[in-house]
Structure formats: structure tokens, C-alpha cells
Design an enzyme around this catalytic site. Structure first.
Site, mmCIF file in Angstrom:
data_model
loop_
_atom_site.group_PDB
_atom_site.id
_atom_site.type_symbol
_atom_site.label_atom_id
_atom_site.label_comp_id
_atom_site.label_asym_id
_atom_site.label_seq_id
_atom_site.Cartn_x
_atom_site.Cartn_y
_atom_site.Cartn_z
ATOM 1 N N CYS A 20 -9.676 13.211 10.616
ATOM 2 C CA CYS A 20 -9.410 13.962 9.380
ATOM 3 C C CYS A 20 -7.926 13.918 9.047
ATOM 4 C CB CYS A 20 -9.883 15.403 9.508
ATOM 5 S SG CYS A 20 -8.844 16.391 10.594
ATOM 6 N N CYS A 23 -5.587 15.364 11.577
ATOM 7 C CA CYS A 23 -5.224 14.452 12.682
ATOM 8 C C CYS A 23 -3.984 13.647 12.295
ATOM 9 C CB CYS A 23 -6.357 13.467 12.979
ATOM 10 S SG CYS A 23 -7.909 14.228 13.424
ATOM 11 N N ASP A 431 15.410 -9.756 -18.859
ATOM 12 C CA ASP A 431 16.356 -10.867 -18.818
ATOM 13 C C ASP A 431 15.731 -11.971 -19.679
ATOM 14 O OD1 ASP A 431 18.505 -12.490 -17.824
ATOM 15 O OD2 ASP A 431 17.043 -13.477 -16.535
ATOM 16 N N ASP A 625 14.823 -12.322 -12.343
ATOM 17 C CA ASP A 625 14.354 -13.286 -11.348
ATOM 18 C C ASP A 625 14.638 -12.835 -9.917
ATOM 19 O OD1 ASP A 625 17.039 -13.730 -10.976
ATOM 20 O OD2 ASP A 625 17.065 -15.707 -11.897
ATOM 21 N N ASP A 629 19.985 -11.155 -10.932
ATOM 22 C CA ASP A 629 19.846 -9.830 -11.547
ATOM 23 C C ASP A 629 19.763 -8.737 -10.490
ATOM 24 O OD1 ASP A 629 19.637 -10.856 -14.232
ATOM 25 O OD2 ASP A 629 17.617 -11.510 -13.724
#
Length: 736
Positions: A20, A23, A431, A625, A629
Site C-alpha cells: 500500500c 508501505c 528558435d 536544439d 540554446d
């Protein structure tokens, strides 16, 4: 793995024996308390623990021992780990199925007698005979696990089940063997064997359905893992193929791929020609042509042709392995909303036991003639109806399905936090090159004042790594190259170098103006014409005057206009950033329908622009990319890398679009919105179930209308609560 003194490592360990959400909270607290463990996140839905630890202070075996000390276990073996876990899961599922069927079969006669045939001879004895194996044998794990928890001074869902069914069963035994105790007090000696048996049968059924449903939530990951073939045909020195196990394949081996076969690892085609289906990685339905020099990726499917390729990346280095690891980590990570739920789950069981005890005492004092019977029944019902599992499963199951669905569409999501945050995005910064456009620039026009200088331009551009420089070199490739000294790359402007004592420049107009270079009128006219046509202009000059101007065109992707339109319809503002001149940027923006754009932007200025948008209160997604960037991607709230999933892009970005299709971004944002909506629904139903269910089980309605909840119905409701949460998460799979 070599690590420095202060460097920590992060590992994902499968956790066994969790039943559960309580736990999971217990294991997580234990891990966080260990010296050398910087952080830990335990996910109940995936049954994994993501542990960030310092290996010079604690190792994996030490972590495993700590978890074992509180009654659970970790899987440390990394080789064939998934096969081992599948085997454990299958074994557990089979055992659970067998126990559930037996429990249901043995409970039916007990229910029938308890409800309709209580007056037959030896009714109590028959019910005892049928219910005893259900409680003590088929439900033994509840009692074993509850005892383990008690020894470690903790409690979980098993504690609630063991307490409730154990109480009902022992009380029934006492009433069966010593009925005179009650009769002497003028009371009836009721037995509740049917409640004990049916509660266990229903909870086993709930866990069976939950186990099956949880298996479905990770189906996307299993599909990815099944993409890599087990064997591969390797070409020997005598040019004949031999089949070997994929584990034995090494970088540099030549692999043969026949029609219909899966590509085993990442590599480069060296001979042959075919079309390869890459949809399982990129989500793109169209097969991609592969010929000599083209890249192929593990898990993709060859179609009609055959080819040979050189293995470049094997094992855990392949793109497929990266994707699998990313999906596993994302499915195992926690969304911010989960933190509150974890705190509640951690104290849930002790609080429920407290409520049950208070309920018992209140009924005992104010229950009238049947006070003890009502007190015991209410005690049992409160323990049975309480369900931390529904709370614990609400968020992670939705995250698992959301991340898996994204992976199937070629959208890789790094963690649950970015999936949760993406739905708030209201500004997307794009971009231009390689994102809106194809990223394959070509020289379309050129105008020279001095054609003898072409060799100098080629020499300069050959030393640059910029895509525009590559386009120039490809266009003027036949020219003889001259030697360039003092080469310098000027970020966001261009390049410069010295040839035979003269300095030359190649780049944008700003570079020439900064160096006071004279630009002839006819060059300016050409430049203006080309810029109006959305072409990028490259200037070439010596230290005094401009020598040439070249036009480079980078085609807008077919999907870009559709994607931008979809995002705008979703209420998202689109911003385009480019290093190109104003006229080119304006033309591209006009073609794609982008209202906000900024031209002649240097890479370092991109992150400043993102920061400005954030200061205006916008939640910003940056799309690039993942390499040049990187600062802007790091600054953005949600960073999205485009392209063929390079290692750098995957590391930097929170999301990676494996193909270069911009329409995947609105899909990713829509998926985020759907996932968060599902999480909210799950949490609402899980909370409301407990908020309403526990008081009713305690008997809050009894003074009003005499209603007392039957413990058997409480057991069925508890089982269904978890199943309903998981089923609601699975609905995400079929949403568009």
C-alpha cells in the site's frame, strides 16, 4: 563507477513486498534517514525507489539491508532486471489469482448461510469450517505482514486488514464456543465469520484487479523494452553472417538487417538501401529511406530492402536505451502534488486505527443493549473501509500512463514535475533554425564584387561549425582552399581570419558595421531583396570593403504553420527568436503567423528574453536544439529539445521531441493538461471516498436513520476504490 568525494549517484531500485501507499511512505522515510542518502523517492505504483546517495558513505548493499530491516526488499541485480521483475510480477499475479478464486469460492456458502440459512443445524460450525482457511491460510499474508510492521513499530494497510478480520474472526469463535456468556446477559451470541471471510475475499479481488491494472499502466515501457531483438546477424571476416546474442555485439561490428527485421543497435549504413519504420521512436508513421551514410537506430523496423550497418552505439548507449531509461525515471519520479499525498499516506494508518478505537469506545458507552456487538462491528468496518491505496495510486498511475503515452508519440518527458508544469505553459519561445525551419540551409543566390576571393571565403567557412557555414562550403566546394591563420569565431555575428596578412570577415551586416567596412550600394540592394524573401544574408568582406553577399534559404517545415496555429488556438502566445536580420525574421513570422518575434538575437540574449517573459508572469516553454540554446533552455520553466534525440539534448531538456515535428508540442501540452486533470479527479475521489466512508463506517448515520454499514460492503467498497482510481488513469490512454 568513479566518483569524487562529494559526488552522489542516482539509482532506481525495484522494491518488493510493498502492499500500500503507507508501505511506500515507510520505505521512503527509512531511506531518507540513512547516512549518505541525500534524497529518496519511493513510488508505490511503479514499486521503485529512486535513491540519490554518496557511494563513499553507503553502497547499494547497505541500502538494501536497511530496507530489509523494516520488512521489505530491494532488487540490486541490473543484468536482466526487467525479466526478473516480470517473473516476480507473474508469480505474484498467479498466486493472487489462485488465492482470490479460492477465497471467493469458500466465502459464498458462508455468506449464503449467514444471510439466509442461520437456523439450519450446525450453521455456526459450517461457517467456521469454510471461513477458517480463508482467514488463516488464503489471507495469511495480511497477518504476516502486519506482524512484521508491528515488530518495526510501523503500520500499513495489512495492519488494518489483519486487525479488522482478526477481530471479527476471534469474536465469532468466542461466540460460537461460549454462547452462554451472552445468553446469561439476555443477549444473542452473533457470529461474523461471513464478514471476516468476505472482507479478505474482496480485498484479494481488489488487489488482483489493481495488479492487473498497474501492469497495463506500464505497457508503453514494456513495448519499448520489447523493441530490441535478442539476437543479431554479424558479418565475419569471410563475409558470411553469423547469429550472436545481442549482449556480445561490440562497437565496430558489421550487422546485416534483412527485410522485416528489427535494427539491433544504433549505427551507420555502409551498404544497401531500404526504408525503415521509425514510428516506435519518433511517433512518425512515414518510413524513412536509409542508404549509405545514413544513421539507423535500435528498435526500428526494416521494411522491404536489406542493408548492412556499422554498430556505433551498443548496450546502454543506444538511443532506445536512453529512451527506456528516461521513461523509467519519469514514471518513477514524483509530481509536486504528490508530496502532500505522501505525508497523508504516511500517517493515514495510525490515524485510522485511532479513529477505530475511538469509535469502539463511543459505541461501548452509548450503544445501549447491543453496545459491544455494535462497537466491534463499527471498529471492524472503520478499519476495512479506510484506504490509503487509492490516495497512493492517484498521482503515480496517471503519471505512468501520461509518460508512457508521450513516449509512444515520440515525446520524451524527463520527470513528473515537467509533465505537471507543462499544462500551465502560456508562452512558447521558438528558435528559428531547425525548429520552425528544416535546419538544412542552402545557398540560393550570390553576388560578387571580386570573384577571386571565393577561395578565401571557403577557407574561412571550412573552419566554422555553423550550419550556414556548411551551406556556403557545400555550395562553393569546388574552389581551391587557401590557408587561414588567426581564425576566430564571433558568437552571433560570424567569423574572421587572416590570409596573406589581410583580415577577412564572413557573417551578418552587424559584423561589417562594427568594423567600419564600406558596403557598396548594389550589394545593399541585393541584400534587401533577398531579406524580403525570407532568406538569410551572409556578408563577406576584407578589412576595408564588402566583397560579396550570399543568400541562404532554410525551408519552413510543413508542420510548423499547423503547430503554431494549434498552440495559438490553445491560448498560448508564440515568440520567435533568431540571429537573422529584421527583414528575414519578419518574412518568416509573416509566413507562419507568429505575431511576436525578435531578430539579430545572440545566444546569450535568448535566456534574458525568457527571463523577461517570466517577469511578466508568464510560464515559458523554450524550444530549441538543446545545444546552442542550452542557457535559454535552462532558464525556461519547461525546456523542449527538438531533433533526433541527441545525448546533449536529452540531458539539457525537460522534454525531447524525437522527430523534428513541431505539432508534437501542442500534443505534449494537451497530454499534460489531460494528465493533471486525471490526477485531480483521482485525488478528489480518493479523498472524498475516505472523508465520507470512514464516518459512515463509524456509525454517524445511526442516530439519524438507524443505518449501520455492513463490514462486507465496506470491504467491497475499499477494494473498488483503488481499482476505480487506476481505471480512471487508464482512460488517459484513449484520450486524443
Amino acid at each position: 563507477m568513479a566518483t569524487s568525494k562529494n559526488q552522489s549517484i542516482q539509482k532506481n531500485f525495484p522494491v518488493l513486498q510493498m502492499t500500500c501507499a503507507g508501505c511506500a511512505a515507510g520505505v521512503e522515510n527509512k531511506l531518507k534517514s540513512l547516512k549518505g542518502v541525500k534524497n529518496a523517492a519511493v513510488n508505490f505504483a511503479t514499486a521503485t525507489a529512486l535513491v540519490d546517495f554518496q557511494p563513499d558513505e553507503i553502497d547499494a548493499i547497505g541500502i538494501q539491508k536497511a530496507v530489509q530491516s523494516i520488512g521489505y526488499d530491494l532488487v540490486l541485480e541490473e543484468e536482466n532486471q526487467q525479466d526478473l521483475l516480470d517473473e516476480i510480477h507473474q508469480k505474484k499475479y498467479k498466486q493472487l489469482k489462485s488465492r482470490t478464486l479460492w477465497a471467493l469460492a469458500l466465502s459464498l456458502p458462508v455468506v449464503a448461510i449467514g444471510m439466509f440459512f442461520m437456523n439450519i443445524p450446525y450453521a455456526n460450525f459450517i461457517m467456521c469450517v469454510f471461513s477458517t482457511p480463508v482467514v488463516l491460510w488464503l489471507g495469511r499474508d495480511f497477518f504476516i505482514n502486519a506482524w512484521k510492521q508491528t515488530k518495526h513499530r510501523t503500520a500499513n494497510m495489512d495492519t488494518l486488514v489483519a486487525l479488522s478480520t482478526g477481530t471479527a474472526y476471534v469474536f465469532s469463535l468466542f461466540n460460537m464456543f461460549f454462547p452462554e456468556f451472552w445468553r446469561s446477559k439476555g443477549l444473542e451470541a452473533h457470529v461474523y465469520f461471513e464478514a471476516a471471510a468476505v472482507i479478505i475475499a474482496f480485498i484479494l479481488l481488489g488487489r488482483l484487479l489493481e495488479e492487473k491494472a498497474k501492469g497495463s499502466t506500464s505497457s508503453a515501457l514494456k513495448k519499448l523494452m520489447g523493441l530490441q531483438p535478442k539476437t543479431v546477424s554479424v558479418i565475419q571476416d569471410d563475409n558470411n553472417p553469423i547469429e550472436i546474442a545481442i549482449e556480445k555485439l561490440v562497437v565496430g561490428d558489421i550487422v546485416q538487417v534483412k527485410p522485416g527485421e528489427k535494427v539491433a543497435v544504433d549505427g551507420t549504413v555502409i551498404s544497401g538501401d531500404s526504408f525503415v519504420d521509425e514510428s516506435m521512436l519518433s511517433g512518425e508513421p512515414m518510413a524513412v529511406r536509409k542508404s549509405k551514410g545514413e544513421k539507423v537506430f535500435a528498435g526500428t523496423i526494416n521494411q522491404k530492402g536489406s542493408f548492412r550497418f556499422r554498430a556505433d552505439k551498443v548496450g546502454k548507449e543506444t538511443m532506445l536505451a536512453h529512451i527506456i531509461k528516461m521513461v523509467q525515471d519519469a514514471q518513477g519520479s514524483k509530481a509536486p502534488v504528490q508530496k502532500l499525498v505522501d505525508k497523508i499516506a504516511g500517517i493515514f494508518v495510525p490515524v485510522v486505527i485511532g479513529i477505530a478505537i475511538v469509535t469502539f469506545i463511543v459505541w461501548l458507552i452509548f450503544g445501549g443493549d447491543n453496545a459491544l456487538t455494535h462497537a466491534l462491528l463499527a471498529f471492524v468496518t472503520v478499519l476495512v473501509i479506510a484506504c490509503p491505496c487509492a490516495l497512493g495510486l492517484a498521482t503515480p498511475t496517471a503519471i505512468m500512463v501520461g509518460v508512457g503515452k508521450g513516449a509512444e508519440k515520440g515525446i520524451l518527458i524527463k520527470d513528473a514535475e515537467s509533465l505537471e508544469l507543462s499544462q500551465k505553459v502560456n508562452a512558447v519561445v521558438l528558435d528559428k533554425t531547425g525548429t520552425i525551419t528544416e535546419g538544412k540551409p542552402q545557398v540560393t543566390d550570390e553576388f560578387w564584387m571580386d570573384e577571386s576571393a571565393k577561395t578565401v571565403l571557403v577557407g574561412l567557412e571550412q573552419q566554422s561549425e555553423h550550419p550556414l557555414a556548411e551551406a556556403v562550403v557545400e555550395h562553393l566546394g569546388n574552389e581551391t582552399v587557401v590557408s587561414v591563420s588567426s581564425f576566430e569565431s564571433l558568437t552571433g555575428k560570424g567569423v574572421k581570419g587572416v590570409v596573406k596578412g589581410e583580415t577577412y570577415f564572413a557573417g551578418n551586416r552587424k559584423l561589417l558595421l562594427e568594423n567600419n567596412i564600406d558596403i557598396a550600394q548594389n550589394l545593399q540592394i541585393k541584400s534587401g531583396e533577398w531579406s524580403q524573401s525570407a532568406k538569410t544574408v551572409i556578408w563577406f568582406a576584407d578589412s576595408k570593403k564588402a566583397l560579396a553577399v550570399l543568400a541562404i534559404s532554410d525551408k519552413i517545415k510543413d508542420t510548423s504553420i499547423t503547430a503554431i496555429q494549434k498552440m495559438q488556438e490553445m491560448g498560448i502566445e508564440i515568440y520567435m527568436l533568431t540571429g537573422d536580420n529584421e527583414a528575414t525574421a519578419k518574412a518568416i513570422a509573416g509566413e507562419t503567423g507568429i505575431e511576436h518575434y525578435k531578430a539579430e538575437v545572440l545566444p546569450q540574449e535568448k535566456s534574458e528574453f525568457v527571463k523577461q517573459l517570466q517577469q511578466q508572469g508568464k510560464v515559458v516553454a523554450m524550444v530549441g536544439d538543446g545545444i546552442n540554446d542550452s542557457t535559454a533552455l535552462a532558464q525556461a520553466d519547461v525546456s523542449i529539445a527538438m531533433g533526433q534525440g541527441s545525448d546533449i539534448a536529452m540531458d539539457v531538456a525537460k522534454m525531447t521531441i524525437i522527430s523534428s515535428d513541431l505539432t508534437k508540442i501542442p500534443q505534449a501540452i494537451r497530454l499534460s493538461r489531460q494528465t493533471v486533470q486525471t490526477i485531480r479527479q483521482n485525488l478528489f475521489w480518493a479523498f472524498i471516498y475516505n472523508v465520507i466512508g470512514i464516518p459512515i463506517a463509524a456509525g454517524i448515520l445511526y442516530p439519524v436513520n438507524g443505518f449501520l454499514l455492513n463490514p462486507m460492503i465496506a470491504g467491497a467498497a475499499m477494494a473498488l476504490s483503488s481499482v476505480s482510481v487506476v481505471s480512471n488513469s487508464l482512460r488517459l490512454k484513449w484520450k486524443k
